[in-house]
Write an enzyme that holds these catalytic residues in place. Structure first.
Site, PDB file in Angstrom:
ATOM      1  N   ASP A  84      -5.828  10.268  -3.023  1.00  0.00           N
ATOM      2  CA  ASP A  84      -5.924   9.625  -1.485  1.00  0.00           C
ATOM      3  C   ASP A  84      -5.233   8.264  -1.298  1.00  0.00           C
ATOM      4  OD1 ASP A  84      -7.527   8.297  -3.308  1.00  0.00           O
ATOM      5  OD2 ASP A  84      -9.444   8.375  -2.292  1.00  0.00           O
ATOM      6  N   HIS A  85      -4.794   7.591  -2.438  1.00  0.00           N
ATOM      7  CA  HIS A  85      -4.143   6.614  -2.543  1.00  0.00           C
ATOM      8  C   HIS A  85      -2.597   6.795  -2.210  1.00  0.00           C
ATOM      9  CE1 HIS A  85      -7.815   4.964  -3.926  1.00  0.00           C
ATOM     10  NE2 HIS A  85      -7.684   3.748  -3.938  1.00  0.00           N
ATOM     11  N   SER A 134     -10.898  -5.171  -7.202  1.00  0.00           N
ATOM     12  CA  SER A 134     -10.450  -3.541  -7.623  1.00  0.00           C
ATOM     13  C   SER A 134     -10.866  -3.201  -9.018  1.00  0.00           C
ATOM     14  CB  SER A 134      -9.279  -2.897  -7.419  1.00  0.00           C
ATOM     15  OG  SER A 134      -8.297  -3.418  -8.510  1.00  0.00           O
ATOM     16  N   ARG A 148     -11.294  -5.121   2.288  1.00  0.00           N
ATOM     17  CA  ARG A 148     -10.668  -6.311   1.594  1.00  0.00           C
ATOM     18  C   ARG A 148      -9.666  -6.974   2.385  1.00  0.00           C
ATOM     19  NH1 ARG A 148     -10.844  -3.323  -4.095  1.00  0.00           N
ATOM     20  NH2 ARG A 148     -12.905  -3.927  -4.547  1.00  0.00           N
ATOM     21  N   ARG A 171      -8.857  -1.668 -10.605  1.00  0.00           N
ATOM     22  CA  ARG A 171      -7.656  -1.067 -11.697  1.00  0.00           C
ATOM     23  C   ARG A 171      -7.608  -1.633 -13.018  1.00  0.00           C
ATOM     24  NH1 ARG A 171      -4.570  -4.201  -6.783  1.00  0.00           N
ATOM     25  NH2 ARG A 171      -6.046  -2.889  -5.678  1.00  0.00           N
ATOM     26  N   ASP A 229     -12.990   3.823  -9.572  1.00  0.00           N
ATOM     27  CA  ASP A 229     -12.673   2.785  -8.458  1.00  0.00           C
ATOM     28  C   ASP A 229     -13.564   2.199  -7.792  1.00  0.00           C
ATOM     29  OD1 ASP A 229     -10.685   3.352  -5.631  1.00  0.00           O
ATOM     30  OD2 ASP A 229     -12.471   2.423  -5.100  1.00  0.00           O
TER      31      ASP A 229
HETATM   32  C1  MIC Z   1      -8.619  -1.048  -3.918  1.00  0.00           C
HETATM   33  O1  MIC Z   1      -9.395  -0.630  -2.895  1.00  0.00           O
HETATM   34  O2  MIC Z   1      -8.435  -1.922  -4.332  1.00  0.00           O
HETATM   35  C2  MIC Z   1      -8.356   0.430  -4.847  1.00  0.00           C
HETATM   36  C3  MIC Z   1      -7.044   0.524  -4.519  1.00  0.00           C
HETATM   37  O3  MIC Z   1      -8.977   1.427  -4.176  1.00  0.00           O
HETATM   38  C4  MIC Z   1      -8.769  -0.042  -6.440  1.00  0.00           C
HETATM   39  C5  MIC Z   1      -8.446   1.150  -7.142  1.00  0.00           C
HETATM   40  C6  MIC Z   1      -6.856   0.905  -7.718  1.00  0.00           C
HETATM   41  O4  MIC Z   1      -6.324  -0.225  -7.560  1.00  0.00           O
HETATM   42  O5  MIC Z   1      -6.454   1.895  -7.738  1.00  0.00           O
HETATM   43  C7  MIC Z   1     -10.234  -0.245  -6.461  1.00  0.00           C
HETATM   44  O6  MIC Z   1     -10.890  -0.646  -5.429  1.00  0.00           O
HETATM   45  O7  MIC Z   1     -10.939   0.007  -7.588  1.00  0.00           O
HETATM   46 FE1  SF4 Z   2      -8.981   3.813  -0.768  1.00  0.00          FE
HETATM   47 FE2  SF4 Z   2      -9.754   1.127  -1.972  1.00  0.00          FE
HETATM   48 FE3  SF4 Z   2      -9.283   1.120   0.480  1.00  0.00          FE
HETATM   49 FE4  SF4 Z   2     -11.255   2.436  -0.012  1.00  0.00          FE
HETATM   50  S1  SF4 Z   2     -10.764   0.318  -0.337  1.00  0.00           S
HETATM   51  S2  SF4 Z   2     -10.220   3.195   1.391  1.00  0.00           S
HETATM   52  S3  SF4 Z   2     -10.647   3.409  -2.067  1.00  0.00           S
HETATM   53  S4  SF4 Z   2      -7.767   1.691  -1.265  1.00  0.00           S
END
Ligand code: MIC
Ligand code: SF4
Length: 639
Positions: A64-65, A531, A379, A533, A119
């Site tokens: 999905d990313h 996140s 965010r 990550r 995630d």
């Molecule tokens: C995000 O919202 O920052 C992400 C991308 O979903 C991350 C995960 C990632 O960096 O792959 C998260 O929230 O954990």
């Molecule tokens: Fe995707 Fe992270 Fe955004 Fe949720 S917050 S939509 S998991 S990138």
């Protein structure tokens, strides 16, 4: 004494430790989820463990990313994920099926079970009474291998919701209110549990919106009871058998209680550049806006988008606005298409985006320079949108739709529309054909960008090096390891992605770290928020970062630092932070001796600073063993 919802679930899953606040515990994990940006590393790590298949009740791999395919890299990752999932007994949710948290809520989450996801927004599952926790990919790989998840038993804070939301005020406004009250570090070390007589008025997807953004509080997770509303939702998803009632006992004890009267809430917005800079939309009104984006795992449910369609129906968006809309799942998209709401959205001049994270993670839809973007996601850290000097406001779908219509930040109540009467569907459109079942005979396909996960040597007696960077408070993992369409495709290639560590704050960081053969980072409060990550630890490890010395750490990032052999140390006296400067040489002598004697650690900083500072650590015996081994991969291979 009675138990809270969270305590009931933890008790049933407890493998080590006691339910004492602040004590280390280990819990059994029933379900896991991964997404493509964290999943490739997680499955490479799982493969390295040499097991024939996953040991969980259910594991799902989502794509999905990284769905913007500018070159071969992202689709190569999708192919790897599809084949590795099939081989090891993991279900695979194909790109286009939707955002992991939305799909998992609809089709897989079960009240009373545990879910570990790579995630940070995994707690979305708390909306249906699941104990759903975000973690680094390596912790999820370990859970897939049947190991328990280790954490510190959090405090449990109850948020009592009373009353009922007024028209055009919605679940997003509830969590923005909580963020205003508690701030981005207010949830650290806590589970947020919701209760109160306002609960029956909130559907599961609305509860999920609230639980989702508990991640922005830094909470371990958020959880709602599983009640008649949960039962109705699961029945409508054709999953009645997955329901069980889980309510807090009437004499359950909480560490703190907060009351929120839903009837008194107004539309709110989180202002640039932090989710806790919350103001009333009515106070921000008339601020000119360039872009409106509706979607993400926070606000892309059927109800959210039906509300937007109702508000846009028969109207056109303002000429200065670019409106994008991404349904959270194929299920939502299908239902909007079937009932004609999609036509209303398209007729209003919206741009239809695919059911994926997309704009939320900077995968396209970057705003214009100096632009103002109003979004329904969770965010708004500076630069995350892809445009460093743009400002992002986080709002409800109602506020987003009103803003798209007027071209200015608008309180949706000011539009004089009749309130929208939404009836939760008795049957959602169910079609799981985009979830592929495993097949162990599958051969794994690996593209050329997929490189093995680097490892660290065991911890040396002394640590020496330069302070490579000194940062302020609330540094996010987006600051440490930026995302966006340029960097995300490198998630399977640590040596390549390491070049972007701290790129937004200090473009020379990676080069300097390599030249100096590593060193230290000094941080303020809540270092590593945001996140899950693990690349925000893995890539600094690759660059030779030995320890991060901060005033405090965010939970998931601290666990990731430990997993990759980087010491998370804190100041014994916060004022010592002022004594440190970038470029100074630092030496920490004989760490293991300090650990063994449970004593604080001393760091000596050479001339011209010439100071000695005292450092503490909040590490379990197991954490220290992992760090001594040089990280979890070495630790696990020794077991
Ligand atoms: C995000 O919202 O920052 C992400 C991308 O979903 C991350 C995960 C990632 O960096 O792959 C998260 O929230 O954990
Ligand atoms: Fe995707 Fe992270 Fe955004 Fe949720 S917050 S939509 S998991 S990138």
């Amino acid at each position: 004494m009675g138990l809270t919802v969270a305590e009931k679930i933890i008790t049933k899953h407890l493998i080590e430790g006691k339910l004492e606040r602040g004590a280390p515990i280990a819990i059994r994990i029933d379900q896991t989820l991964t997404q493509d940006a964290t999943g490739t590393m997680a499955y490479l790590q799982f493969e390295a463990m040499g097991l024939p298949r996953v040991k969980t009740d259910l594991s799902v791999s989502y794509v999905d990313h990284n769905t913007l395919q500018n070159d071969f890299m992202n689709m190569d990752d999708h192919r790897y994920l599809q084949t590795v999932a099939a081989k090891y007994g993991v279900k695979f949710s194909r790109p286009g099926n939707g955002i992991c948290h939305q799909v998992h809520l609809e089709r897989f989450g079960k009240p009373g079970t545990t879910l570990l996801g790579s995630d940070s927004h995994t707690p979305t599952g708390g909306g249906l009474g699941q104990l759903a926790i975000g973690a680094g990919g390596l912790d999820v790989a370990c859970a897939m291998a049947g190991q328990p998840f280790y954490l510190t038993m959090p405090k449990i804070v109850k948020i009592n919701l009373t009353g009922r939301l007024q028209p055009f005020v919605s679940a997003k406004d509830v969590i923005l209110k909580v963020l205003q009250l508690l701030t981005v570090k207010g949830g650290a070390g806590k589970i947020i549990e919701y209760g109160g007589d306002g609960l029956p008025t909130l559907s599961v997807p609305e509860r999920a919106t609230i639980a989702n953004m508990g991640a922005e509080l830094g909470a371990t997770t958020s959880v709602f009871p599983s009640d008649a509303v949960t039962k109705q939702f699961l029945q409508a998803q054709n999953r009645a058998a997955d329901w069980q009632e889980i309510l807090a006992d009437s004499d359950a004890m909480y560490d703190a209680e907060i009351n929120i009267d839903l009837s008194a809430l107004e539309p709110l917005a989180a202002c640039p550049h932090m989710p806790d800079i919350v103001q009333k939309v009515s106070e921000l009104k008339d601020r000119k806006v360039d872009q409106v984006l509706i979607g993400s795992c926070t606000n892309s449910s059927y109800k959210d988008l039906m509300t937007v369609a109702y508000m846009l129906q028969g109207r056109k968006i303002a000429a200065n606005i670019s409106l994008g809309l991404a349904p959270g799942s194929k299920q939502v998209l299908t239902m909007l298409a079937q009932n004609g709401a999609l036509a209303d959205i398209a007729a209003a001049a919206a741009r239809l985006l695919e059911s994926a994270c997309g704009f939320c993670i900077g995968m396209g839809q970057a705003p214009n320079s100096g632009g103002v973007s109003v979004r329904t996601n969770n965010r708004n850290f500076q630069g995350r949108s892809g445009t460093k000097d743009a400002g992002v406001y986080l709002v409800s779908p109602e506020t987003a739709a009103a803003t798209a219509l007027t071209g200015k930040l608008t309180d949706p109540r000011a539009l004089d529309l009749q309130p929208y009467k939404f009836t939760p569907p008795r049957h959602f459109a169910i079609d799981d054909s985009m979830v592929l079942e495993p097949n162990p005979a599958t051969e794994i396909i690996r593209g050329p960008n997929i490189k093995p996960c680097p490892k660290r040597e065991p911890l040396t007696k002394d640590l020496t090096g330069e302070i490579l960077l000194k940062t302020g408070d609330n540094i996010t993992t987006d600051d440490i390891m930026p995302a966006g369409s340029k960097v995300l495709p490198l998630r399977s290639n640590v040596p390549a992605i390491a070049n972007f560590v701290f790129a937004g704050l200090d473009p020379d960081f990676a080069k300097r770290a390599l030249e100096k053969k590593g060193g230290f980072i000094v941080g303020g409060e809540n270092y590593g928020q945001g996140s899950s990550r693990e690349h925000a630890a893995l890539a600094p490890m690759y660059l030779g970062v030995k320890a991060v010395i901060a005033k405090s750490f965010a939970r998931i990032h601290k666990a990731n630092l430990i997993n990759f052999g980087i010491l998370p140390l804190t100041f014994a006296n916060a004022a010592d932070y002022e004594k440190l400067a970038q470029g100074a040489e630092l030496k920490i002598a004989d760490i293991s001796a300090a650990w063994q004697n449970k004593k604080n650690i001393f760091a000596d900083i050479s001339a011209p600073l010439n100071v000695r500072i005292e450092l503490t650590y909040d590490l379990s015996d197991r954490d220290r063993e992992i760090l001594s081994a040089g990280g979890m991969l070495n630790f696990v291979s020794k077991l």
